[in-house]
Enzyme design. Structure first.
Site, PDB file in Angstrom:
ATOM      1  N   HIS A 142      -2.233   4.827   9.768  1.00  0.00           N
ATOM      2  CA  HIS A 142      -0.904   5.437   9.888  1.00  0.00           C
ATOM      3  C   HIS A 142      -0.951   6.825  10.515  1.00  0.00           C
ATOM      4  O   HIS A 142      -0.128   7.680  10.203  1.00  0.00           O
ATOM      5  CB  HIS A 142      -0.249   5.559   8.514  1.00  0.00           C
ATOM      6  N   GLU A 187       4.068  -4.891   8.967  1.00  0.00           N
ATOM      7  CA  GLU A 187       2.742  -4.872   8.327  1.00  0.00           C
ATOM      8  C   GLU A 187       2.365  -6.239   7.758  1.00  0.00           C
ATOM      9  O   GLU A 187       1.189  -6.467   7.446  1.00  0.00           O
ATOM     10  CB  GLU A 187       2.718  -3.811   7.211  1.00  0.00           C
ATOM     11  N   HIS A 194      10.136  -3.723   4.706  1.00  0.00           N
ATOM     12  CA  HIS A 194      10.569  -2.329   4.524  1.00  0.00           C
ATOM     13  C   HIS A 194      10.826  -1.656   5.860  1.00  0.00           C
ATOM     14  O   HIS A 194      10.233  -2.002   6.877  1.00  0.00           O
ATOM     15  CB  HIS A 194       9.614  -1.506   3.664  1.00  0.00           C
ATOM     16  N   HIS A 218       0.818  -1.226   0.000  1.00  0.00           N
ATOM     17  CA  HIS A 218       0.000   0.000   0.000  1.00  0.00           C
ATOM     18  C   HIS A 218       0.851   1.275   0.000  1.00  0.00           C
ATOM     19  O   HIS A 218       0.422   2.302   0.546  1.00  0.00           O
ATOM     20  CB  HIS A 218      -0.959  -0.012   1.197  1.00  0.00           C
TER      21      HIS A 218
END
Ligand code: DHB
Ligand code: FE
Length: 281
Positions: A59, A239, A192, A12
């Protein structure tokens, strides 16, 4: 009765929103990423989901650091989106499915998950970009039930707890009395890390092992602590817990799943991108 048709995991990264807005899908930088999606579009055209249960992490839009639920479930009739600071265009509001939301909330609380229920909820890029990637033509053909899992502010829920939550969500959907076709979507990852001395950390070997485990041994990732997942996949790579919840939810439809399609490409931004579509037997 509701029918669980499958699950999709997708990245995303906010830059995807700008790439779509500017029509850059065929550019050499973006093509290997966007090329993953047409086979999934074809599958969606025949699988025809009515409702998406979206596992994602907020977020800092709907929840900020001052109030951070570990697990939250949306129960709104409609979800507006907004940009929490990436400069990406907001997407049109998406309809909710309050009856399924309350089915989930009641079941989860009954199963001793202390969740937050949200009758008003803004959704961020992690909820809207998967919808845009799966239905690029606009006009959402599905309603959604957002399920937020905190992967932003420590302490984070353990992988085993997330797996249990996903399993409970699957059971709640399977017991829903409406004649609706339900798709689970997991938004996030894969490896990441956006900040700190390890910014740019990517772990292809672990990512591929994780994706493979979702087919062959769904509980594989529950052996790892949150810190081990951070070590392997990066601070934001946690995530991948969304993907674990999605796969656990599918267990309510039977022990095995069939892979429809997958794609793995790195890097986009600082992130290893991935797509995995699974169909129930
Ligand atoms: C990026 C990735 C994310 O998961 C996110 O939420 C924001 C930014 C990135 O790679 O730029
Ligand atoms: Fe993210």
């Amino acid at each position: 009765m509701a029918k669980i048709i499958g699950g999709i995991g997708t990245s995303h990264i906010p830059a995807i929103g700008n790439a779509i807005h500017k029509g850059l899908q065929a550019e050499p930088y973006w093509k290997p990423f966007f090329d993953g999606y047409p086979p999934v579009h074809d599958w969606l055209a025949t699988a025809r989901p009515d409702v998406v249960v979206m596992f994602y992490n907020d977020h800092g839009l709907n929840f900020f650091l001052d109030k951070m639920p570990t697990f939250a479930v949306g129960a709104a009739a409609q979800y507006a989106s907004a940009d929490e600071g990436w400069g990406i265009p907001a997407q049109p509001p998406v309809g909710g499915e309050p009856a399924l939301s309350w089915q989930l909330i009641n079941t989860l609380v009954d199963l001793e998950f202390d969740i937050v229920s949200c009758q008003e909820m803004l959704v961020d890029h992690a909820c809207t970009l998967p919808l845009k990637l799966l239905w690029p033509q606009g006009d959402w053909p599905v309603t959604i039930v957002p399920v937020c899992i905190n992967t932003v502010q420590f302490p984070l829920p353990k992988a085993s707890r997330v797996y249990a939550l996903g399993k409970a969500v699957g059971e709640a959907v399977a017991a829903w009395g409406e004649d609706q076709r339900v798709l689970f979507v997991a938004s996030g990852g894969l490896s990441h890390q956006l900040d700190g001395t390890r910014a740019g950390h990517i772990n292809k070997r672990f990512d591929l092992q994780f994706m493979d485990s979702l087919l062959t041994n769904p509980e594989w990732a529950t052996q790892f602590s949150v810190h081990e997942i951070v070590e392997k996949a990066g601070t934001q790579g946690v995530e991948l817990l969304m993907w674990l919840a999605m796969r656990a939810a599918l267990t309510a439809a039977g022990p095995s799943v069939r892979k429809v399609h997958s794609n793995y490409h790195l890097p986009i931004s600082n992130t290893a991108t991935a797509l995995l579509a699974l169909e129930t037997a």
